[in-house]
Write an enzyme that holds these catalytic residues in place. Structure first.
Site, PDB file in Angstrom:
ATOM      1  CB  SER A 250      -0.844  -0.015   1.287  1.00 15.29           C
ATOM      2  OG  SER A 250      -1.472   1.236   1.498  1.00 15.29           O
TER       3      SER A 250
ATOM      4  CE1 TYR B 298      -4.570  -2.030   5.022  1.00 17.81           C
ATOM      5  CE2 TYR B 298      -3.267  -0.056   4.609  1.00 17.81           C
ATOM      6  CZ  TYR B 298      -4.046  -1.106   4.145  1.00 17.81           C
ATOM      7  OH  TYR B 298      -4.277  -1.235   2.792  1.00 17.81           O
TER       8      TYR B 298
END
Ligand code: NAD
Length: 258
Positions: free
Chosen positions: A140, A153
């Site tokens: 990401s 995350y």
């Protein structure tokens, strides 16, 4: 281009994983799908994208190592192993560190990071035997930069970028490559939840919440699409990308250029 290869895409019943699975299928790769969503629907879409390819499915929970081992055994016995491994399954939880539920931290790390260690360690022996393999980890923009309230995350995504680099080094003199893709915002069920939460929190229409969410991070003001990410995965799986090794390739509308 990928005829005769088998791709395992974790978390491919929706969103980015399904987009990548369809793109690999269109190049002739056989597919093993995984995920908790609509497996039959995903299978139909994958079969439509590919011409005469084989599509399998395994419902392993990527937070459970024993189930991952079972899925890899299924890949070996039914498909002769995994040639292209796309570690994509992922979840999100948003909270300040002091309020972050411990159980959610453990789940995000297990699904977004540790599962890729397990699939990679189990896929590598077969890839080494064939001296060919492609490992594509879906990290990401949060594998490269941080945002508040996303501790687990961001830690997992930075972690998977590190795992990618180590995998690339350990396979550097083989026909196996390992790379990470770092998407910016993609409008999938994972992000729709964050759009809806923002609309509710700020008392604004969903369309406005969507625009604001993108503009906050992405100078382009446009979402990235699963199709665009699929095309990048196809390139990384191609012979032309044989010397792309250990990259963390952002496709993010300019997010991390800032
Ligand atoms: P999504 O929610 O559409 O898809 C996630 C997939 O993972 C689904 O198939 C779901 O069933 C599966 N999954 C969830 N938990 C699982 C588990 N325990 N075991 C097996 N499968 C499980 O989300 P998405 O946005 O397509 O996300 C895919 C990946 O892309 C994730 O790793 C995510 O972090 C990453 N990513 C997404 C964005 C974005 O903006 N959407 C941006 C950057 C990175």
């Amino acid at each position: 281009m990928l005829k005769g290869k088998t791709a395992l895409v974790t978390g491919s019943t929706s969103g980015i994983g399904l987009g990548i699975a369809q793109a690999l299928a269109a190049q002739g790769a056989n597919l093993i799908l995984n995920g908790f969503g609509d497996a039959d629907g995903a299978r139909r879409e994958a079969e439509q994208a590919g011409n005469g390819i084989r599509v399998g499915y395994h419902g392993a929970d990527m937070s459970r190592p024993a189930e991952i081992e079972e899925m890899m055994r299924y890949a070996d016995s039914e498909f002769g192993g995994v040639d292209i491994l796309v570690n994509n399954a992922g979840i999100q939880h948003v909270a300040n560190i002091e309020d972050f539920p411990v159980e959610r931290w453990d789940a995000v790390i297990a699904i977004n990071l540790t599962s890729a260690f397990h699939t990679t360690r189990l896929a590598l022996p077969g890839m080494k035997q064939k001296n060919w393999g492609r490992i594509i980890n879906i990290a990401s923009a949060h594998g490269l930069v941080a945002s508040a309230q996303k501790s687990a995350y961001v830690a997992a995504k930075h972690g998977i970028v590190g795992l990618t680099k180590v995998t690339a080094l350990e396979t550097a003199q083989t026909g196996i490559t390992a790379n990470a893709i770092c998407p910016g915002w993609v409008l999938t069920p994972l992000v729709q939840k964050q759009v809806d939460a923002r609309a509710e929190r700020e008392g604004i229409p969903v369309e406005q919440a969507k625009r604001e969410l993108v503009m906050e991070k992405q100078p382009s003001g446009q979402f990235v699409t699963p199709q665009e990410l699929g095309a990048l995965a196809v390139f990384l799986a191609s012979d032309a990308a044989a010397q792309v090794r250990g990259a963390a390739w952002n496709m993010d509308g300019g997010w991390v250029a800032q």
